[in-house]
Design an enzyme around this catalytic site. Structure first.
Site, PDB file in Angstrom:
ATOM      1  CG  ASP A  12      46.055  39.863  39.214  1.00  0.00           C
ATOM      2  OD1 ASP A  12      47.153  39.311  39.306  1.00  0.00           O
ATOM      3  OD2 ASP A  12      45.086  39.554  39.936  1.00  0.00           O
TER       4      ASP A  12
ATOM      5  CG  PHE B 113      46.110  42.297  47.617  1.00  0.00           C
ATOM      6  CD1 PHE B 113      45.279  41.975  46.559  1.00  0.00           C
ATOM      7  CD2 PHE B 113      45.799  43.402  48.401  1.00  0.00           C
ATOM      8  CE1 PHE B 113      44.144  42.740  46.290  1.00  0.00           C
ATOM      9  CE2 PHE B 113      44.663  44.171  48.134  1.00  0.00           C
ATOM     10  CZ  PHE B 113      43.842  43.831  47.071  1.00  0.00           C
TER      11      PHE B 113
ATOM     12  CD  GLU C 277      43.058  48.899  34.851  1.00  0.00           C
ATOM     13  OE1 GLU C 277      43.244  49.567  35.894  1.00  0.00           O
ATOM     14  OE2 GLU C 277      42.243  47.970  34.799  1.00  0.00           O
ATOM     15  CG  ASP C 278      44.536  49.838  39.182  1.00  0.00           C
ATOM     16  OD1 ASP C 278      44.303  49.124  38.184  1.00  0.00           O
ATOM     17  OD2 ASP C 278      43.825  49.789  40.210  1.00  0.00           O
TER      18      ASP C 278
ATOM     19  NE  ARG D 188      39.506  53.211  45.970  1.00  0.00           N
ATOM     20  CZ  ARG D 188      39.461  52.204  45.101  1.00  0.00           C
ATOM     21  NH1 ARG D 188      40.451  52.023  44.272  1.00  0.00           N
ATOM     22  NH2 ARG D 188      38.436  51.379  45.060  1.00  0.00           N
TER      23      ARG D 188
HETATM   24  P1  IMP Z   1      42.582  41.183  36.198  1.00  0.00           P
HETATM   25  O1  IMP Z   1      43.778  41.638  35.410  1.00  0.00           O
HETATM   26  O2  IMP Z   1      41.360  40.950  35.376  1.00  0.00           O
HETATM   27  O3  IMP Z   1      42.906  39.998  37.058  1.00  0.00           O
HETATM   28  O4  IMP Z   1      42.122  42.299  37.210  1.00  0.00           O
HETATM   29  C1  IMP Z   1      42.822  43.434  37.426  1.00  0.00           C
HETATM   30  C2  IMP Z   1      42.087  44.252  38.471  1.00  0.00           C
HETATM   31  O5  IMP Z   1      42.093  43.565  39.741  1.00  0.00           O
HETATM   32  C3  IMP Z   1      42.826  45.552  38.697  1.00  0.00           C
HETATM   33  O6  IMP Z   1      42.329  46.574  37.877  1.00  0.00           O
HETATM   34  C4  IMP Z   1      42.590  45.815  40.170  1.00  0.00           C
HETATM   35  O7  IMP Z   1      41.385  46.525  40.339  1.00  0.00           O
HETATM   36  C5  IMP Z   1      42.440  44.445  40.781  1.00  0.00           C
HETATM   37  N1  IMP Z   1      43.705  43.991  41.409  1.00  0.00           N
HETATM   38  C6  IMP Z   1      44.527  43.016  40.968  1.00  0.00           C
HETATM   39  N2  IMP Z   1      45.582  42.850  41.773  1.00  0.00           N
HETATM   40  C7  IMP Z   1      45.444  43.765  42.770  1.00  0.00           C
HETATM   41  C8  IMP Z   1      46.264  44.110  43.917  1.00  0.00           C
HETATM   42  O8  IMP Z   1      47.341  43.542  44.205  1.00  0.00           O
HETATM   43  N3  IMP Z   1      45.790  45.115  44.697  1.00  0.00           N
HETATM   44  C9  IMP Z   1      44.618  45.770  44.431  1.00  0.00           C
HETATM   45  N4  IMP Z   1      43.844  45.491  43.371  1.00  0.00           N
HETATM   46  C10 IMP Z   1      44.255  44.503  42.527  1.00  0.00           C
HETATM   47 MG    MG Z   2      41.469  48.479  38.206  1.00  0.00          MG
END
Ligand code: IMP
Ligand code: MG
Length: 184
Positions: free
Chosen positions: A112, A161, A108-109, A174
């Protein structure tokens, strides 16, 4: 190729600062690759890249892993309730591989709130992999709502962010070789 991160960032008036340089990203990925190669030494894991954000990370990470491994891709989208992700994910593109009895490493990238990954873990568990672990380049741990085990973590970052190195804002940025922060 040598990138000058600061110069690139300065060219875009919307970028506030470089949070993690391309050099630091590469150094950390080398360490992660070494760790993963050691942990899966007698295995042939499947690295599951979560599109789109993780495509850059996967390509660098894969080249830092010295053991045989496979790659596969999955695209998911979260249903949004208000501004936050609800964690209910829809599969836009499923895996080609059968992961039953296989060692699966999700790439994963960023994690959050953890809602998306938590849902994805539950979904992949139903396919009975031999093992299921998570490797995330970034971790915004302070934002966590749902606890997910991040087995391999590149960097813990503050609640900002971020963009670049696969992560987008409105599908842009990206391509940046570093992790940056946009101006508020
Ligand atoms: P969560 O953990 O369900 O809140 O969502 C995670 C996803 O939200 C990640 O895979 C990203 O695609 C997106 N995301 C969360 N924070 C960021 C950020 O700071 N920049 C860009 N995308 C983010
Ligand atoms: Mg993602």
């Amino acid at each position: 190729m040598q990138f000058d991160d600061a110069a690139l960032a300065l060219r875009d008036p919307l970028i506030d600062k470089v949070l993690i340089s391309s050099g630091d990203i590469q150094k950390r990925i080398q360490q992660l690759g070494t760790e993963i190669s050691r942990d899966y030494a007698d295995r042939q894991p499947i690295l599951v890249c979560i599109l789109k954000g993780a495509f850059v990370f996967l390509s660098d990470l894969s080249r830092c892993i010295s053991i045989h491994h496979e790659v596969d891709f999955m695209a998911i989208s979260s249903y949004h309730g208000g501004t936050e992700s609800t964690g209910v994910v829809k599969i836009e593109k499923d895996l080609k591989s059968n992961i039953t009895d296989r060692d699966v490493l999700i790439v994963e990238d960023i994690v959050d709130t953890g809602l998306t990954l938590n849902h994805l873990l539950q979904l992949l568990e139903t396919r009975s992999p031999r093992s299921l672990r998570i490797c995330s380049l970034l971790d915004k741990a302070s934002r966590r709502i749902e606890q997910v085990p991040v087995d391999y973590r590149g960097f813990e970052i503050p609640d900002e962010f971020v963009i670049g190195y696969g992560l987008d804002y409105d599908e842009k940025y990206r391509n940046l070789p570093f992790i940056g922060v946009l101006k508020p």
